[in-house]
Design a protein around this motif. Sequence first.
Motif, PDB file in Angstrom:
ATOM      1  N   ARG A  26      -4.263   5.915  -7.184  1.00  0.00           N
ATOM      2  CA  ARG A  26      -5.064   6.229  -6.557  1.00  0.00           C
ATOM      3  C   ARG A  26      -5.422   5.225  -5.125  1.00  0.00           C
ATOM      4  O   ARG A  26      -6.594   5.826  -5.060  1.00  0.00           O
ATOM      5  N   GLY A  27      -4.400   5.102  -4.323  1.00  0.00           N
ATOM      6  CA  GLY A  27      -4.673   4.922  -2.910  1.00  0.00           C
ATOM      7  C   GLY A  27      -5.292   3.745  -3.048  1.00  0.00           C
ATOM      8  O   GLY A  27      -5.481   3.105  -1.952  1.00  0.00           O
ATOM      9  N   ALA A  28      -5.506   2.558  -3.901  1.00  0.00           N
ATOM     10  CA  ALA A  28      -5.425   0.945  -4.030  1.00  0.00           C
ATOM     11  C   ALA A  28      -5.051   0.535  -2.344  1.00  0.00           C
ATOM     12  O   ALA A  28      -3.347   0.596  -2.756  1.00  0.00           O
ATOM     13  N   ASP A  29      -5.566  -0.494  -1.776  1.00  0.00           N
ATOM     14  CA  ASP A  29      -4.359  -0.620  -0.742  1.00  0.00           C
ATOM     15  C   ASP A  29      -4.103  -1.922  -2.042  1.00  0.00           C
ATOM     16  O   ASP A  29      -4.201  -2.832  -2.756  1.00  0.00           O
ATOM     17  N   LEU A  30      -2.946  -1.820  -0.891  1.00  0.00           N
ATOM     18  CA  LEU A  30      -1.578  -2.803  -1.966  1.00  0.00           C
ATOM     19  C   LEU A  30      -1.945  -4.336  -0.771  1.00  0.00           C
ATOM     20  O   LEU A  30      -0.946  -5.418  -1.772  1.00  0.00           O
ATOM     21  N   CYS A  31      -2.433  -4.701   0.391  1.00  0.00           N
ATOM     22  CA  CYS A  31      -2.756  -5.850   0.680  1.00  0.00           C
ATOM     23  C   CYS A  31      -3.338  -6.535  -0.112  1.00  0.00           C
ATOM     24  O   CYS A  31      -3.911  -7.325   0.126  1.00  0.00           O
ATOM     25  N   PHE A  32      -4.247  -5.903  -1.672  1.00  0.00           N
ATOM     26  CA  PHE A  32      -4.708  -6.719  -2.164  1.00  0.00           C
ATOM     27  C   PHE A  32      -4.159  -6.552  -3.356  1.00  0.00           C
ATOM     28  O   PHE A  32      -5.009  -7.369  -4.391  1.00  0.00           O
ATOM     29  N   GLY A  33      -3.217  -6.460  -3.509  1.00  0.00           N
ATOM     30  CA  GLY A  33      -2.335  -6.616  -4.681  1.00  0.00           C
ATOM     31  C   GLY A  33      -1.995  -7.733  -5.098  1.00  0.00           C
ATOM     32  O   GLY A  33      -1.867  -8.761  -4.225  1.00  0.00           O
TER      33      GLY A  33
END
Length: 125
Positions: A53-60
């Motif tokens: 879904r294109g979520a930013d993995l920096c916030f993973g």
Amino acid sequence: MPVDSNGWTPIAASVDLDGERAVLPVSLGGDRYVLFRDDEGQLGLIGRNCPHRGADLCFGRLEDNGLRCPFHGWHFDRTGQCVEQPAEPEGSKMHTQIKVPMVPVREVDGAIFAQVAPQEVNAND
């Protein structure tokens, strides 16, 4: 950024990944990546957006020797390979087909370098 003859360019200092949350956004040639240190102390530089879904993995979340997407929990290792999809049925191997871009990285004398492709040179310039 300076690039050596083998395509290695500095992207961060090792101390940038010290601390509890060793995750750092990195841009290379207009592409967005996330740099992180896994549970084994190894570095990963992978595409910044989850392919689901294109979520930013920096916030993973850093867990289980990789980075887990904050949206649906897809889990990626330092090579960019998806190693788990929590919503898939037990025994599903769909995750083996999913990989985000990965850039080779190395750490030397307190600096982190990424290997970038050589820039194409236009003979007319």
